[in-house]
Write a protein that holds these residues in place. Structure first.
Motif, PDB file in Angstrom:
ATOM      1  N   ALA A  88       0.840  -1.203   0.000  1.00 52.26           N
ATOM      2  CA  ALA A  88       0.000   0.000   0.000  1.00 52.26           C
ATOM      3  C   ALA A  88       0.869   1.245   0.000  1.00 52.26           C
ATOM      4  N   GLY A  89       1.966   1.217   0.748  1.00 50.52           N
ATOM      5  CA  GLY A  89       2.882   2.350   0.783  1.00 50.52           C
ATOM      6  C   GLY A  89       3.534   2.609  -0.556  1.00 50.52           C
ATOM      7  N   VAL A  90       3.973   1.536  -1.196  1.00 55.30           N
ATOM      8  CA  VAL A  90       4.585   1.671  -2.523  1.00 55.30           C
ATOM      9  C   VAL A  90       3.560   2.207  -3.516  1.00 55.30           C
ATOM     10  N   GLY A  91       2.362   1.657  -3.476  1.00 55.89           N
ATOM     11  CA  GLY A  91       1.302   2.114  -4.377  1.00 55.89           C
ATOM     12  C   GLY A  91       0.918   3.554  -4.125  1.00 55.89           C
ATOM     13  N   ALA A  92       0.892   3.946  -2.848  1.00 58.93           N
ATOM     14  CA  ALA A  92       0.543   5.327  -2.513  1.00 58.93           C
ATOM     15  C   ALA A  92       1.593   6.291  -3.048  1.00 58.93           C
ATOM     16  N   PHE A  93       2.847   5.938  -2.866  1.00 55.56           N
ATOM     17  CA  PHE A  93       3.932   6.805  -3.341  1.00 55.56           C
ATOM     18  C   PHE A  93       3.891   6.932  -4.862  1.00 55.56           C
ATOM     19  N   ALA A  94       3.770   5.802  -5.540  1.00 56.74           N
ATOM     20  CA  ALA A  94       3.728   5.817  -7.011  1.00 56.74           C
ATOM     21  C   ALA A  94       2.498   6.558  -7.523  1.00 56.74           C
ATOM     22  N   GLY A  95       1.363   6.310  -6.895  1.00 61.29           N
ATOM     23  CA  GLY A  95       0.128   6.982  -7.317  1.00 61.29           C
ATOM     24  C   GLY A  95       0.176   8.477  -7.093  1.00 61.29           C
ATOM     25  N   ALA A  96       0.777   8.889  -5.976  1.00 55.76           N
ATOM     26  CA  ALA A  96       0.891  10.319  -5.694  1.00 55.76           C
ATOM     27  C   ALA A  96       1.801  10.992  -6.714  1.00 55.76           C
ATOM     28  N   ALA A  97       2.910  10.339  -7.029  1.00 54.95           N
ATOM     29  CA  ALA A  97       3.829  10.905  -8.014  1.00 54.95           C
ATOM     30  C   ALA A  97       3.159  11.019  -9.380  1.00 54.95           C
ATOM     31  N   LYS A  98       2.435   9.988  -9.758  1.00 53.82           N
ATOM     32  CA  LYS A  98       1.755  10.004 -11.058  1.00 53.82           C
ATOM     33  C   LYS A  98       0.651  11.064 -11.086  1.00 53.82           C
ATOM     34  N   GLY A  99      -0.147  11.123 -10.023  1.00 48.05           N
ATOM     35  CA  GLY A  99      -1.226  12.107  -9.970  1.00 48.05           C
ATOM     36  C   GLY A  99      -0.711  13.531 -10.003  1.00 48.05           C
ATOM     37  N   GLY A 100       0.333  13.812  -9.217  1.00 52.87           N
ATOM     38  CA  GLY A 100       0.920  15.149  -9.208  1.00 52.87           C
ATOM     39  C   GLY A 100       1.552  15.492 -10.543  1.00 52.87           C
ATOM     40  N   GLY A 101       2.243  14.518 -11.131  1.00 54.48           N
ATOM     41  CA  GLY A 101       2.867  14.734 -12.439  1.00 54.48           C
ATOM     42  C   GLY A 101       1.847  14.994 -13.529  1.00 54.48           C
ATOM     43  N   ASN A 102       0.761  14.243 -13.491  1.00 54.85           N
ATOM     44  CA  ASN A 102      -0.299  14.453 -14.482  1.00 54.85           C
ATOM     45  C   ASN A 102      -0.915  15.840 -14.340  1.00 54.85           C
ATOM     46  N   ALA A 103      -1.054  16.307 -13.107  1.00 54.58           N
ATOM     47  CA  ALA A 103      -1.644  17.631 -12.891  1.00 54.58           C
ATOM     48  C   ALA A 103      -0.727  18.730 -13.408  1.00 54.58           C
ATOM     49  N   VAL A 104       0.582  18.571 -13.201  1.00 58.81           N
ATOM     50  CA  VAL A 104       1.532  19.566 -13.715  1.00 58.81           C
ATOM     51  C   VAL A 104       1.496  19.579 -15.244  1.00 58.81           C
ATOM     52  N   ALA A 105       1.429  18.401 -15.848  1.00 61.36           N
ATOM     53  CA  ALA A 105       1.324  18.324 -17.312  1.00 61.36           C
ATOM     54  C   ALA A 105       0.027  18.983 -17.786  1.00 61.36           C
ATOM     55  N   ALA A 106      -1.047  18.789 -17.043  1.00 60.77           N
ATOM     56  CA  ALA A 106      -2.328  19.407 -17.407  1.00 60.77           C
ATOM     57  C   ALA A 106      -2.253  20.925 -17.280  1.00 60.77           C
ATOM     58  N   GLN A 107      -1.519  21.418 -16.278  1.00 58.70           N
ATOM     59  CA  GLN A 107      -1.346  22.864 -16.138  1.00 58.70           C
ATOM     60  C   GLN A 107      -0.624  23.432 -17.358  1.00 58.70           C
ATOM     61  N   ARG A 108       0.444  22.759 -17.771  1.00 56.67           N
ATOM     62  CA  ARG A 108       1.202  23.248 -18.929  1.00 56.67           C
ATOM     63  C   ARG A 108       0.342  23.212 -20.194  1.00 56.67           C
ATOM     64  N   LYS A 109      -0.439  22.158 -20.340  1.00 57.57           N
ATOM     65  CA  LYS A 109      -1.316  22.051 -21.503  1.00 57.57           C
ATOM     66  C   LYS A 109      -2.346  23.184 -21.493  1.00 57.57           C
ATOM     67  N   ALA A 110      -2.840  23.524 -20.305  1.00 53.87           N
ATOM     68  CA  ALA A 110      -3.807  24.615 -20.194  1.00 53.87           C
ATOM     69  C   ALA A 110      -3.179  25.942 -20.600  1.00 53.87           C
ATOM     70  N   VAL A 111      -1.921  26.169 -20.213  1.00 53.33           N
ATOM     71  CA  VAL A 111      -1.221  27.392 -20.622  1.00 53.33           C
ATOM     72  C   VAL A 111      -1.091  27.423 -22.141  1.00 53.33           C
ATOM     73  N   HIS A 112      -0.699  26.293 -22.725  1.00 52.51           N
ATOM     74  CA  HIS A 112      -0.554  26.216 -24.192  1.00 52.51           C
ATOM     75  C   HIS A 112      -1.877  26.539 -24.878  1.00 52.51           C
ATOM     76  N   GLN A 113      -2.952  25.903 -24.429  1.00 52.40           N
ATOM     77  CA  GLN A 113      -4.251  26.114 -25.067  1.00 52.40           C
ATOM     78  C   GLN A 113      -4.718  27.557 -24.917  1.00 52.40           C
ATOM     79  N   CYS A 114      -4.478  28.124 -23.756  1.00 52.39           N
ATOM     80  CA  CYS A 114      -4.874  29.510 -23.513  1.00 52.39           C
ATOM     81  C   CYS A 114      -4.123  30.448 -24.459  1.00 52.39           C
ATOM     82  N   LEU A 115      -2.822  30.238 -24.573  1.00 52.02           N
ATOM     83  CA  LEU A 115      -2.022  31.094 -25.463  1.00 52.02           C
ATOM     84  C   LEU A 115      -2.419  30.907 -26.921  1.00 52.02           C
TER      85      LEU A 115
END
Length: 124
Positions: A88-115
């Motif tokens: 569960a700890g390994v899964g939590a760490f991996a899932g948190a990293a993936k979720g946070g990374g996906n959100a940062v990628a989504a932020q950058r995509k939003a900036v691109h689309q806005c521009l």
């Protein structure tokens, strides 16, 4: 892995995802014919829109999903609960990293689309 280790792994991941946002992000654009002052204003506004996407909350959601999926898979595969906490700890760490990374990628995509919506040619 006990609860303290799981919480420590989550805290580290959330801290790192808190550092990653678009407040200083500068996408590569084609600058030919671009008014620099207008671009800076538009970029600032687009960053503000993108910051509505929260990497920390996405990391928490990813951690919960990751912990459940990995712990459940390990329990089923091994037909035992012996490794449940660690997995569960390994899964939590991996899932948190993936979720946070996906959100940062989504932020950058939003900036691109806005521009792009404001007429800029975003290259990367």
């Amino acid at each position: 892995m006990n609860k303290k280790c799981i919480l420590a792994a989550l805290a580290v991941t959330l801290a790192l995802s808190g550092c990653a946002n678009v407040s200083e992000y500068r996408p590569m654009i084609d600058v030919k014919g671009v008014d620099g002052a207008k671009y800076e204003q538009d970029l600032s506004e687009c960053r503000a829109y993108a910051q509505r996407i929260n990497p920390q909350s996405e990391a928490v959601i990813g951690a919960v999903i990751g912990a459940l999926l990995v712990a459940g898979s390990v329990a089923l595969a091994l037909d035992s609960g012996d490794y449940l906490g660690r997995s569960a700890g390994v899964g939590a760490f991996a899932g948190a990293a993936k979720g946070g990374g996906n959100a940062v990628a989504a932020q950058r995509k939003a900036v691109h689309q806005c521009l792009r919506g404001r007429g800029y040619s975003v290259l990367q």
